[in-house]
Design an enzyme around this catalytic site. Structure first.
Site, PDB file in Angstrom:
ATOM      1  N   ASP A 156      39.685  29.284  27.658  1.00  0.00           N
ATOM      2  CA  ASP A 156      39.089  28.939  28.963  1.00  0.00           C
ATOM      3  C   ASP A 156      39.592  30.218  29.830  1.00  0.00           C
ATOM      4  OD1 ASP A 156      41.805  28.125  29.509  1.00  0.00           O
ATOM      5  OD2 ASP A 156      41.129  26.116  29.856  1.00  0.00           O
ATOM      6  N   HIS A 184      36.246  28.139  19.904  1.00  0.00           N
ATOM      7  CA  HIS A 184      36.371  27.674  21.033  1.00  0.00           C
ATOM      8  C   HIS A 184      36.854  28.732  22.081  1.00  0.00           C
ATOM      9  CE1 HIS A 184      36.108  24.349  23.913  1.00  0.00           C
ATOM     10  NE2 HIS A 184      36.837  24.841  24.379  1.00  0.00           N
ATOM     11  N   GLU A 201      40.192  26.685  18.749  1.00  0.00           N
ATOM     12  CA  GLU A 201      40.871  27.197  20.031  1.00  0.00           C
ATOM     13  C   GLU A 201      41.952  28.072  19.667  1.00  0.00           C
ATOM     14  OE1 GLU A 201      41.288  24.700  23.607  1.00  0.00           O
ATOM     15  OE2 GLU A 201      41.149  26.719  24.875  1.00  0.00           O
TER      16      GLU A 201
END
Ligand SMILES: *[C@@H]1O[C@H](CO)[C@@H](O)[C@H](O)[C@H]1NC(C)=O
Ligand SMILES: *[C@@H]1O[C@H](CO)[C@@H](O)[C@H](O)[C@H]1NC(C)=O
Length: 465
Positions: free
Chosen positions: A76, A383, A443
Site C-alpha cells: 500500500d 498484493h 504481499e
C-alpha cells in the site's frame, strides 16, 4: 496411475538430496533491487526500476515539515516509520555482519538502499522539537483505493507524537537504525556515520521502556563501545518482562534480536553481567532444533520455519538471519551450541538457515520461488498497487481511487515485475493459492527483504553448506 506408485515416486523425490543449486548471486542482487520499487519521493537518475516514478511529493506539508522520501513498506502507500526503521536496522545488520561476503558492487547497493531509509528517518526526528513523526498517510482512506503511488489522491496526513508518550518504541527502533547504520557507513562515509550516531544518541534520550529501547541500547553499545549502554542493558533487562516470547524476532518483537546481538559481546569478552542475554540467545537457538529438550519452533511439513499467523515468511527470514548470525559467533569463538546433553555444531545452524533460504527460492512442495523475478515460477499477481497497475511510462493517465479495483480484480498478470520482492509466502501446510486479494500470501514487505540480504550474501560466498 495407482496411488501406491504415486506415493513411491513421491517418496523418491522427497528422499533424494537437494540437487538444485541456487543462483545466490542473482537472488542477492534482486533482493536489494526490490527496495527501488518501494521508494517514495523524487527518484534519482540512477533508478533502475524504471516503471516507478516520483510520488508523494508533498508529504509533511500539513505539519510544515519535509517528509518526502523513504519507503512504502509493503503493497500500500502509507509510510509507516516503525517498520521502515526496522527494515533499515536489518539492512544495516546485513551490511555489518555479512558485508564482508559481498562484492564491492553489492555492498554499495546495500548501503544505497540503507541510506534511502536513514536519510528519510533523519527527517522524522529532526524537524519538530520533542516530537517524532510516526507515519504519513491515512490507513483507512489509503486502503479504500487501489492506486499507484504516483496517482495517490488520498490525504497524505503526517502524524507526530510527543516523544515522552507511546513513541518510545519508535524512538528505540530509530535509535537502533541510526546506530547500526553508523557502523555500516563508518568505513565508507565517516561524516555520514557521525551524523547518524549523533542522531542515535539524541533519539535514545527520549525516555521509554520495552524491547525496542533495549534494541536501541544494544546497537548503541556496539556502535560506541560505551559502558553506559552496557549498564543500561544490564539494569533494564527486566523490562523484557516475564511473559515475553523469547523465541520471536520481527518488526514487532525485538527480543530474539536483542539477545543475539548482545551475545556477540558475551562471546568476545568475559562480562558476567551480560551473560543472561547470551543464555537466552542460546535457549532460543536450541529451540530451532527438534531433537533438543524444551520449547521448539514450528516447521511446516515441507521444512519451513514459521510462526503461526499471516505473512509467514516475515518471521522465517528474520529468524533465519539470527540463526546464521549466531552460528558466526559460535564459530569465531570455536564453540558449539549446548542444549542440555545435546551439542550442536555451528555448521548445523548454517545448514538449517540455508534450508530456509532454498525453500524460499524454490525448493518447496509448490516448486515456487517466493522471490518475484527469480527463476521462472513465481507469483504473477501480487498484493502490490504499483506492480499490478500499468506504469506511468505506458499509461500516463491518472488511475482514480476506485477505478483501480478493476485492476485488482483482473485475472491478468502484473504488468510490472517487482524484481526481488519476497512475498508473504505459503500457508502452514506449504500450500500457496496466490492472487492479489490474498495479502497474507502475496504481499511483499521491506522487512522480509532486509534480513534476506544478509543471508543471501553469506550463502553466495559459502555455497557448500
Ligand atoms: C546467475 O545469475 C546471473 C544474473 O544475475 C547470471 O549472469 C549468471 O550467469 C547466473 N549464474 C549461473 C551459474 O547460472
Ligand atoms: C489466503 O490463502 C490462504 C492459504 O494460503 C487461505 O488459508 C486464506 O483463506 C486465503 N485468504 C483469502 C482472503 O483468500
Amino acid at each position: 496411475m495407482k496411488p501406491s506408485i504415486c506415493s513411491s515416486i513421491y517418496l523418491l523425490f522427497v528422499l533424494l538430496p537437494t540437487v538444485i543449486s541456487h543462483n545466490y548471486s542473482d537472488a542477492l542482487k534482486k533482493s536489494i533491487l526490490f527496495f527501488e520499487g518501494q521508494r517514495s519521493g523524487y527518484l534519482p537518475r540512477e533508478q533502475r526500476m524504471t516503471w516507478r516514478r516520483d510520488s508523494a511529493l508533498n508529504d509533511g506539508k500539513n505539519l510544515n515539515a519535509d517528509l518526502v522520501g523513504g519507503y512504502y513498506d509493503a503493497g500500500d502507500n502509507v509510510k509507516f516509520h516503525f517498520p521502515m526503521a526496522f527494515s533499515a536496522t536489518m539492512l544495516a545488520w546485513s551490511a555489518v555482519d555479512f558485508g564482508s561476503y559481498m562484492s564491492p558492487a553489492d555492498l554499495r547497493e546495500n548501503l544505497v538502499a540503507l541510506r534511502w531509509g536513514t536519510d528519510y528517518l533523519l527527517k522524522t526526528v529532526s524537524q519538530l522539537r520533542d516530537r517524532i513523526f510516526v507515519h504519513v498517510g491515512e490507513v483507512e482512506k489509503d486502503h479504500q483505493c487501489w492506486q499507484r503511488p504516483e496517482d495517490m489522491s488520498t490525504p497524505r496526513t503526517a502524524y507526530a507524537v510527543e516523544t515522552q508518550y507511546p513513541a518510545s518504541d519508535l524512538a528505540g527502533e530509530i535509535t537502533a537504525a541510526f546506530a547500526a547504520a553508523s557502523i555500516a557507513f563508518k568505513r565508507y562515509d565517516p561524516s555520514y556515520a557521525q551524523r547518524l550516531l549523533k542522531n542515535a544518541l539524541k533519539t535514545f534520550n527520549i525516555n521509554g521502556y520495552g524491547d525496542e529501547l533495549l534494541w536501541g541500547a544494544a546497537w548503541l553499545r556496539r556502535a560506541t563501545g560505551k559502558a553506559s549502554y552496557s549498564k543500561y542493558l544490564v539494569d533494564n533487562r527486566h523490562s523484557l518482562g516475564a511473559d515475553f516470547n523469547y523465541y520471536e524476532f520481527g518488526w514487532d518483537n525485538k527480543v530474539g534480536g536483542v539477545n543475539v546481538l548482545v551475545a556477540k559481546e558475551a562471546f568476545e569478552k568475559n562480562v558476567p553481567e551480560i551473560a543472561p542475554y547470551r543464555d537466552t540467545a542460546e535457549q532460543m537457538m536450541c529451540a530451532y532444533f527438534p531433537e533438543t529438550a524444551g520449547p521448539h519452533m514450528t516447521y511446516t511439513p515441507g521444512g519451513l520455519l514459521y510462526k503461526p499467523g499471516s505473512n509467514i515468511l516475515q518471521n522465517t527470514v528474520a529468524l533465519s538471519f539470527l540463526l546464521l548470525t549466531y552460528a558466526g559467533y559460535l564459530s569465531k569463538s570455536s564453540q558449539q551450541l549446548h542444549c542440555g546433553s545435546v551439542k550442536i555444531h555451528p555448521e548445523s545452524l548454517r545448514h538449517l538457515a540455508k534450508r530456509q533460504v532454498d525453500y524460499i527460492l524454490g525448493d518447496n512442495p509448490m516448486k515456487m520461488s517466493y522471490m518475484i523475478g527469480y527463476g521462472n515460477h513465481y507469483p504473477r499477481k501480487i498484493h502490490h498497487r504499483g506492480a499490478s497497475s500499468p506504469s506511468i511510462a505506458t499509461h500516463p493517465k491518472t488511475i482514480k481511487c476506485l477505478e483501480g479495483w478493476n485492476i485488482f480484480a483482473s485475472p491478468k498478470p502484473d504488468p510490472n515485475i517487482l524484481v526481488g520482492a519476497v512475498v508473504g509466502g505459503p500457508n502452514v501446510d506449504d500450500k500457496f493459492v496466490g492472487g492479489r486479494n490474498n495479502a497474507s500470501e502475496t504481499e511483499p514487505t521491506t522487512y522480509i527483504n532486509a534480513p534476506f540480504v544478509g543471508l543471501l550474501a553469506y550463502f553466495n560466498a559459502n555455497k557448500k553448506n
